[in-house]
Design a protein around this motif. Structure first.
Motif, mmCIF file in Angstrom:
data_model
loop_
_atom_site.group_PDB
_atom_site.id
_atom_site.type_symbol
_atom_site.label_atom_id
_atom_site.label_comp_id
_atom_site.label_asym_id
_atom_site.label_seq_id
_atom_site.Cartn_x
_atom_site.Cartn_y
_atom_site.Cartn_z
ATOM 1 N N LEU A 25 29.737 83.548 50.907
ATOM 2 C CA LEU A 25 28.286 83.355 50.768
ATOM 3 C C LEU A 25 28.238 81.843 50.786
ATOM 4 O O LEU A 25 29.147 80.995 50.514
ATOM 5 C CB LEU A 25 28.485 83.625 49.553
ATOM 6 N N ASN A 26 27.643 81.487 51.733
ATOM 7 C CA ASN A 26 27.207 79.531 52.091
ATOM 8 C C ASN A 26 26.321 78.916 51.758
ATOM 9 O O ASN A 26 25.249 79.360 52.314
ATOM 10 C CB ASN A 26 27.388 79.456 53.260
ATOM 11 N N LEU A 27 26.500 78.375 50.185
ATOM 12 C CA LEU A 27 25.087 77.819 50.124
ATOM 13 C C LEU A 27 24.916 76.276 49.490
ATOM 14 O O LEU A 27 24.857 75.694 48.624
ATOM 15 C CB LEU A 27 24.295 78.395 48.116
ATOM 16 N N SER A 28 26.009 76.042 50.284
ATOM 17 C CA SER A 28 25.997 74.332 50.308
ATOM 18 C C SER A 28 25.128 73.687 50.751
ATOM 19 O O SER A 28 24.510 73.364 51.667
ATOM 20 C CB SER A 28 27.694 73.974 51.019
ATOM 21 N N CYS A 29 25.455 72.044 50.043
ATOM 22 C CA CYS A 29 24.108 71.029 50.392
ATOM 23 C C CYS A 29 22.870 71.884 50.709
ATOM 24 O O CYS A 29 22.208 71.668 51.389
ATOM 25 C CB CYS A 29 24.658 70.802 51.977
ATOM 26 N N ASN A 30 22.453 71.736 49.180
ATOM 27 C CA ASN A 30 20.833 72.509 48.704
ATOM 28 C C ASN A 30 20.906 71.186 47.533
ATOM 29 O O ASN A 30 21.644 70.945 47.180
ATOM 30 C CB ASN A 30 20.884 73.701 47.956
ATOM 31 N N GLN A 31 19.918 71.733 46.300
ATOM 32 C CA GLN A 31 19.682 71.311 45.688
ATOM 33 C C GLN A 31 19.691 72.555 44.231
ATOM 34 O O GLN A 31 19.292 72.148 43.087
ATOM 35 C CB GLN A 31 18.209 70.727 44.984
ATOM 36 N N LEU A 32 20.443 73.027 44.177
ATOM 37 C CA LEU A 32 21.281 74.108 42.895
ATOM 38 C C LEU A 32 21.524 73.612 42.074
ATOM 39 O O LEU A 32 22.638 72.593 42.335
ATOM 40 C CB LEU A 32 22.156 74.827 43.597
ATOM 41 N N SER A 33 21.755 74.210 41.209
ATOM 42 C CA SER A 33 21.459 73.630 39.941
ATOM 43 C C SER A 33 21.789 74.935 38.619
ATOM 44 O O SER A 33 21.884 75.475 38.967
ATOM 45 C CB SER A 33 20.702 72.787 39.419
ATOM 46 N N GLY A 34 22.129 74.120 37.292
ATOM 47 C CA GLY A 34 23.108 75.441 36.755
ATOM 48 C C GLY A 34 23.993 75.437 36.661
ATOM 49 O O GLY A 34 24.907 74.951 37.234
ATOM 50 N N GLN A 35 24.646 76.614 35.882
ATOM 51 C CA GLN A 35 26.417 77.264 35.943
ATOM 52 C C GLN A 35 26.363 78.126 37.191
ATOM 53 O O GLN A 35 25.819 78.677 37.983
ATOM 54 C CB GLN A 35 26.886 77.986 34.636
ATOM 55 N N ILE A 36 27.702 78.041 37.471
ATOM 56 C CA ILE A 36 27.639 79.184 38.358
ATOM 57 C C ILE A 36 28.254 79.913 38.029
ATOM 58 O O ILE A 36 28.986 80.661 37.129
ATOM 59 C CB ILE A 36 29.487 78.752 38.826
ATOM 60 N N PRO A 37 27.205 81.005 38.369
ATOM 61 C CA PRO A 37 27.941 82.358 38.241
ATOM 62 C C PRO A 37 28.509 83.831 37.986
ATOM 63 O O PRO A 37 29.703 83.051 39.239
ATOM 64 C CB PRO A 37 25.816 84.084 38.736
ATOM 65 N N GLY A 49 16.918 75.464 42.059
ATOM 66 C CA GLY A 49 16.816 76.403 40.890
ATOM 67 C C GLY A 49 18.169 76.979 40.707
ATOM 68 O O GLY A 49 19.041 76.361 41.218
ATOM 69 N N GLN A 50 18.999 77.931 40.186
ATOM 70 C CA GLN A 50 19.559 78.381 39.549
ATOM 71 C C GLN A 50 20.608 79.163 40.703
ATOM 72 O O GLN A 50 19.621 80.574 41.704
ATOM 73 C CB GLN A 50 20.088 79.812 38.333
ATOM 74 N N ILE A 51 21.491 79.743 40.835
ATOM 75 C CA ILE A 51 22.188 80.760 41.833
ATOM 76 C C ILE A 51 22.052 82.354 41.237
ATOM 77 O O ILE A 51 22.249 82.713 39.858
ATOM 78 C CB ILE A 51 23.354 80.541 41.880
ATOM 79 N N PRO A 52 20.768 82.798 41.910
ATOM 80 C CA PRO A 52 20.737 84.135 41.000
ATOM 81 C C PRO A 52 21.747 85.182 40.829
ATOM 82 O O PRO A 52 23.184 85.501 41.256
ATOM 83 C CB PRO A 52 20.346 85.154 42.513
ATOM 84 N N ALA A 53 22.300 85.151 39.937
ATOM 85 C CA ALA A 53 23.727 85.561 39.868
ATOM 86 C C ALA A 53 23.627 87.812 39.995
ATOM 87 O O ALA A 53 24.323 87.806 40.511
ATOM 88 C CB ALA A 53 23.514 86.078 37.872
ATOM 89 N N ALA A 54 22.789 87.637 40.755
ATOM 90 C CA ALA A 54 22.119 89.163 41.301
ATOM 91 C C ALA A 54 23.088 89.133 43.253
ATOM 92 O O ALA A 54 23.988 90.561 42.895
ATOM 93 C CB ALA A 54 21.042 89.900 41.360
ATOM 94 N N LEU A 55 23.436 88.093 43.075
ATOM 95 C CA LEU A 55 24.146 87.568 44.781
ATOM 96 C C LEU A 55 26.085 88.033 44.298
ATOM 97 O O LEU A 55 26.533 89.094 45.675
ATOM 98 C CB LEU A 55 23.983 86.852 45.254
ATOM 99 N N GLY A 56 26.072 88.198 43.368
ATOM 100 C CA GLY A 56 27.760 88.528 43.108
ATOM 101 C C GLY A 56 27.545 90.050 42.594
ATOM 102 O O GLY A 56 28.489 90.385 42.893
ATOM 103 N N TRP A 57 26.120 90.823 43.071
ATOM 104 C CA TRP A 57 26.407 92.313 42.481
ATOM 105 C C TRP A 57 26.217 93.289 43.761
ATOM 106 O O TRP A 57 26.675 94.287 43.623
ATOM 107 C CB TRP A 57 25.620 92.743 41.231
ATOM 108 N N LEU A 58 26.459 92.558 45.293
ATOM 109 C CA LEU A 58 26.101 93.404 46.284
ATOM 110 C C LEU A 58 27.418 93.787 47.071
ATOM 111 O O LEU A 58 28.339 93.317 46.947
ATOM 112 C CB LEU A 58 25.893 91.332 47.299
ATOM 113 N N PRO A 59 27.662 94.762 46.816
ATOM 114 C CA PRO A 59 28.808 95.306 47.307
ATOM 115 C C PRO A 59 29.653 95.281 47.964
ATOM 116 O O PRO A 59 31.015 95.162 48.208
ATOM 117 C CB PRO A 59 27.971 96.656 47.288
#
Length: 977
Positions: A534-546, A519-529
């Protein structure tokens, strides 16, 4: 006898009786005056003890006063534990001719004790302990009938009057510890006090060896000489003290073995010789079957733990960590007593965990990490409801983790990392209401995470990396609002990354690499103050980078080896981040040459803008060249030497974050006009990069001696420096300064940090850069800095001790948020790598904990002391050392000297802080006083400090705004901010 003679005799006796009555009355009148003088001297005390001290009342009815049998003279004054403040008028008190007992212990009495005390010559009991006096103890040699002498923990300094003890042969108790006396060898006068049964001389600067004559004090039941400068071996004569109940020798420099004959101390219940250099085995301990507490941690002891310890029926506390012990723990250990604590970590112990240490349901801490234990975790600990810390990491344990372990209701830490354990986290975790940290990395745990994990609401750190967990991460994980660190990497998790993580506003570190997330990287991760890594490497993530990922100030971003597609957000589309996106063939970038160009519809910078930028760049370059040439002419020789020294060196770059610069960018910044600070370990420069980023560069020039060593031995001597810097580089916390890289050569070391524009807390409090910091800002700085130190002490794999906590090492960003800086590096760069020890005391005068005076083996509690000084700076606005405190006095002494009453305490608060905040500042001042306790054991941990500070949050302000109602009358509107 004739009537006339009888009448004469009667009149004469009556006359003498009247004289006697008059004499008694005059004595009582004098004693009343002396006691009322005492009341006046202590008038500012917050106590009701003096309510009965009235001139119309008999002195024998005064609270705390005991008269002799005739009721005519004061025999005892006992005003202990009465919250008294002020100075004692010994000139009055010691005129009480029948006074035998004088007890003022556990108060807030201050000032000096005058020579008038020696006039109390009939005293048999004197207690001045646990106060805040100053100066030396005067001569008390007249008190040769004294039985009890308590002057411990009362702020005394100078030389103790040892000669006064020579005639006190009746002394039963001598308690003088926890004072700042001048260093002295073990006093020979003490060895003549043959009636002593209680000898407390801990933490009072006693040096040299314990003399053999200690064996003559055969009445001793308590002997405490901890936290001193004691050297040499424990004398074998100590075995003569067969009545000993407590023997405390910890935190000295004792060597040798436990003496033969120690077995004779069969009445011993408390034995602590920890933090010394003792070696040999524990064979003498096997006979001490009345022991309740045995603490020998941080020594060099070896051999096996005597099996007899398993038969001790009173043993409740066993602490042997950081030794070289081998063999097994006695299988019956703790089964016959109300056992509550064991720490045998960092040894070479093997065998199985004794199953019955919590048999009586009293155990609070089980700490056996870093040994060679095998077998399963006994199921019995699932029912140990009292456990607060369960740490069995770094062993060779196997089998399934008992399900009840996850649901221990009082557990704060469950640490089972680096074993060969199986099973999964069960739904029992819903009962773990106090659980703060789970360390389970490097096992063979499997299964799905139960949604009940959300019920463990105190969780702030979860590390499940390098296991075989699978399935989806439950959405309920977002209910863990205190979560700061989440490590799920190297598992078999699948499904989407929960969007609910955006509710975990305190998250600073997320690692979900090497799984099967899709699935996609949740855009909400970028809102964490506070997100920092952040390490999400080596998965099956798709879509655009938020694009929202551009918002956090990430020190680490790794999205490599996924199935991401589309344009890399422009703010991230720089060459410095190319490694963060590798292995995503669907990505494109207009700027980074390593990626294919995005389609033409995603237009880049217009040609006009590019031309303008180019012209501006050329113009800027010309200006910079001119300025550089001007500076070159001005300081030609100096610049030539420095440039040649740096440019001609062969540099080795070790990066710890994604770098947007090269070494030349950093080397070019090492020039005089960029100098922003100097310290004992080097100079600090500001480096302004072409992309607008600013960095701080510490330049540490190697000494000639170290340089010569390196010429002979290549680069081996720098390995220790590199290793420790790499350890520090792994630290990622929002309140710890970010170390980007080290750049080393034979001549110099460069450390590249993030640049903090608001300088240090010291600058803002004490220098010409002084900035008006309101209390809420100061409070925020205190909490942030405390959280940074808490992370260093409790959040790292191995605790990091800063050793130089001070306000100049607390840097402030553009929002005045604090960062801990320079932790450990002062020690690292001054280490003689040949011997592996430092020759310079780490720390700064005014911040150094008292124990540094008698041992270099400091721990986290030394940082706590230094942080307490910083809190005092924030509250008072004062420097740690100022002339107004008195010669050789510091802010801790000054603050303690003002603890007389509420008015003097409030006078400590910085005058720039409004009155409405002063009650809040006193809460923080109380925490500072706890942090600066003279005994390390009495100081709280940084985790506790953070909790206390959070509870001291300033009250919200209520602003009164004067308005008018419909009738034109004034009214007050309250607005809550």
């Amino acid at each position: 006898m004739s009537p006339e003679m009888a009448n004469t005799t009667y009149r004469r006796n009556h006359f003498f009786l009247l004289l006697l009555i008059g004499f008694i009355s005059s004595v009582s009148s004098d004693e009343l005056e002396f006691l009322l003088n005492l009341k006046t001297a202590l008038a500012e005390s917050d106590t009701k003890v003096f309510d009965s001290w009235r001139s119309d009342n008999s002195v024998c009815n005064f609270t705390g006063i005991t008269c002799d049998d005739s009721g005519s003279s004061v025999k005892e004054i006992d005003l202990s534990h009465q919250n008294l403040a002020g100075s004692i008028p010994f000139d009055s008190i010691c005129q009480l001719q029948s006074l035998e007992k004088l007890a003022f212990g556990f108060n807030y009495l201050n000032g000096s004790v005058t020579e008038d005390l020696n006039k109390c010559s009939k005293l048999t009991y004197l207690d001045l302990g646990n106060n805040i006096f100053s100066g030396p103890i005067p001569d008390i040699s007249s008190m040769n009938g004294l039985l009890y002498l308590y002057v411990n923990n009362s702020g005394f300094s100078g030389t103790f009057p040892w000669s006064s003890l020579e005639n006190m042969t009746k002394l039963v108790v001598l308690s003088i510890g926890d004072n700042l006396f001048d260093q002295t060898p073990f006093p020979k006068q003490v060895l003549k006090l043959l009636n002593l049964n209680w000898l407390y001389m801990a933490n009072c600067s006693i040096g040299g060896e314990i003399p053999a004559g200690i064996g003559d004090l055969k009445e001793l039941i308590n002997f405490e000489i901890s936290s001193n400068y004691i050297t040499g071996e424990i004398p074998k004569e100590i075995s003569k003290l067969v009545k000993l109940w407590m023997l405390q020798l910890w935190a000295n420099n004792l060597t040798g073995t436990l003496p033969v004959g120690l077995r004779n101390l069969t009445n011993l219940q408390f034995f602590d010789a920890s933090t010394n250099y003792l070696e040999g085995d524990l064979s003498e301990i096997r006979y001490l079957n009345k022991l309740k507490s045995l603490q020998l941690f941080e020594n060099e002891l070896s051999g096996e733990i005597p099996p007899e310890l398993g038969e001790f029926k009173q043993l409740v506390n066993l602490s042997l960590y950081r030794n070289q012990l081998t063999g097994k723990l006695p299988p019956q250990l703790g089964s016959l007593s109300d056992f509550n604590f064991i720490d045998v970590s960092e040894n070479f112990l093997s065998g199985q965990i004794p199953p019955n240490m919590c048999k009586n349901g009293k155990m609070t801490e089980l700490l056996i990490l870093q040994n060679n234990f095998t077998g399963e975790i006994p199921a019995s600990y699932s029912d140990c409801k009292t456990l607060t810390r369960f740490r069995v990491s770094n062993n060779m344990l196997s089998g399934v983790v008992p399900s009840g372990i996850w649901g221990l209701p009082n557990a704060e830490i469950i640490d089972i990392a680096t074993n060969d354990l199986e099973g999964g986290i069960t739904s029992d975790i819903a009962n773990a209401k106090t659980l703060a940290q789970i360390f389970a990395t490097h096992n063979r745990l499997s299964g799905e995470l139960p949604p009940e994990i959300s019920k463990a609401t105190s969780l702030n750190m979860i590390d499940l990396s390098h296991n075989q967990f699978s399935g989806k991460v439950p959405a309920t994980i977002g209910e863990l609002t205190q979560l700061t660190s989440l490590h799920f990497d190297n598992n078999k998790f699948s499904g989407e990354i929960p969007k609910s993580l955006h509710s975990c506003a305190s998250l600073t570190d997320i690692n979900m690499a090497y799984n099967s997330f899709s699935g996609q990287i949740p855009a909400a991760l970028g809102w964490l103050p506070t997100l920092n890594s952040l390490n999400l490497s080596c998965n099956q993530l798709s879509g655009q980078i938020p694009s929202s990922l551009s918002s956090p100030r990430l020190s680490l971003l790794d999205l490599s080896h996924n199935k991401l597609a589309g344009a890399i957000p422009e703010s991230l589309s720089i060459e410095a981040y190319n490694g963060s996106f590798a292995g995503n063939p669907g990505l494109c970038s207009q700027k980074v040459s390593y990626f294919r160009r995005c389609s033409s519809d995603s237009r880049g910078t217009s040609s006009v803008l590019r031309t303008a930028i180019t012209c501006f760049s050329i113009a800027s370059a010309i200006v910079l060249v001119f300025l550089a040439y001007f500076c070159y002419l001005k300081n030609k020789n100096q610049k030539d030497d420095q440039s040649r020294s740096l440019k001609e060196d062969s540099w080795n770059v070790k990066s710890f974050h994604v770098l947007g610069f090269v070494e030349d960018d950093i080397l070019d910044s090492i020039k005089e006009q960029n100098l922003i600070g100097k310290g004992g370990s080097g100079q600090v420069y500001r480096a302004s990069l072409k992309n607008g980023v600013e960095l701080a560069v510490k330049h540490i020039r190697n000494s000639d001696s170290v340089h010569r060593k390196r010429k002979h031995s290549g680069k081996q001597d720098s390995s220790e420096f590199d290793t420790e810097v790499e350890t520090l580089s792994s630290i990622r916390h929002v309140n710890v300064v970010k170390l980007y890289c080290s750049i080393t050569s034979e001549e110099s070391n460069l450390l590249v940090y993030e640049y903090l524009p608001n300088g240090s807390l010291w600058d803002r409090l004490h220098t010409s850069k002084k900035l008006g910091l309101d209390w809420e800002t100061r409070y925020g700085i205190a909490v942030g800095a405390a959280k940074g130190l808490e992370y260093l002490h409790h959040g790292c794999e191995k605790p990091v001790i800063h050793r130089d906590v001070k306000s100049s090492n607390i840097l402030l960003d553009e929002h005045l948020k604090p960062r801990i800086a320079d932790f450990g590096l002062a020690k690292i760069v001054q280490t003689d790598s040949t011997h592996g020890s430092t020759h310079v005391i780490a720390g700064t005068h005014g911040y150094i904990a008292p124990e540094y005076g008698y041992t270099y083996k400091v721990n986290e509690k030394s940082d706590v002391y230094s942080f307490g000084v910083v809190l005092m700076e924030l509250v008072t606005g004062k420097k740690p050392m100022e002339s107004e405190y008195g010669e050789n006095k510091d802010i801790v002494y000054w603050v303690c000297s003002k603890l007389k009453n509420k008015e003097t305490v409030l006078s400590l608060v910085d005058s720039s802080i409004p009155d409405l905040y002063k009650e809040d500042t006193i809460k923080v001042l109380k925490i500072a006083i706890l942090c600066t306790s003279r005994l390390p054991a009495l100081r709280p941990t940084m985790r506790t400090v953070v909790k206390m500070l959070e509870e001291a949050e300033p009250c919200k302000l209520v602003s009164i705004i004067i308005t008018k109602d419909d009738d034109g009358k004034k009214k007050n509107d309250k607005i809550l901010f």
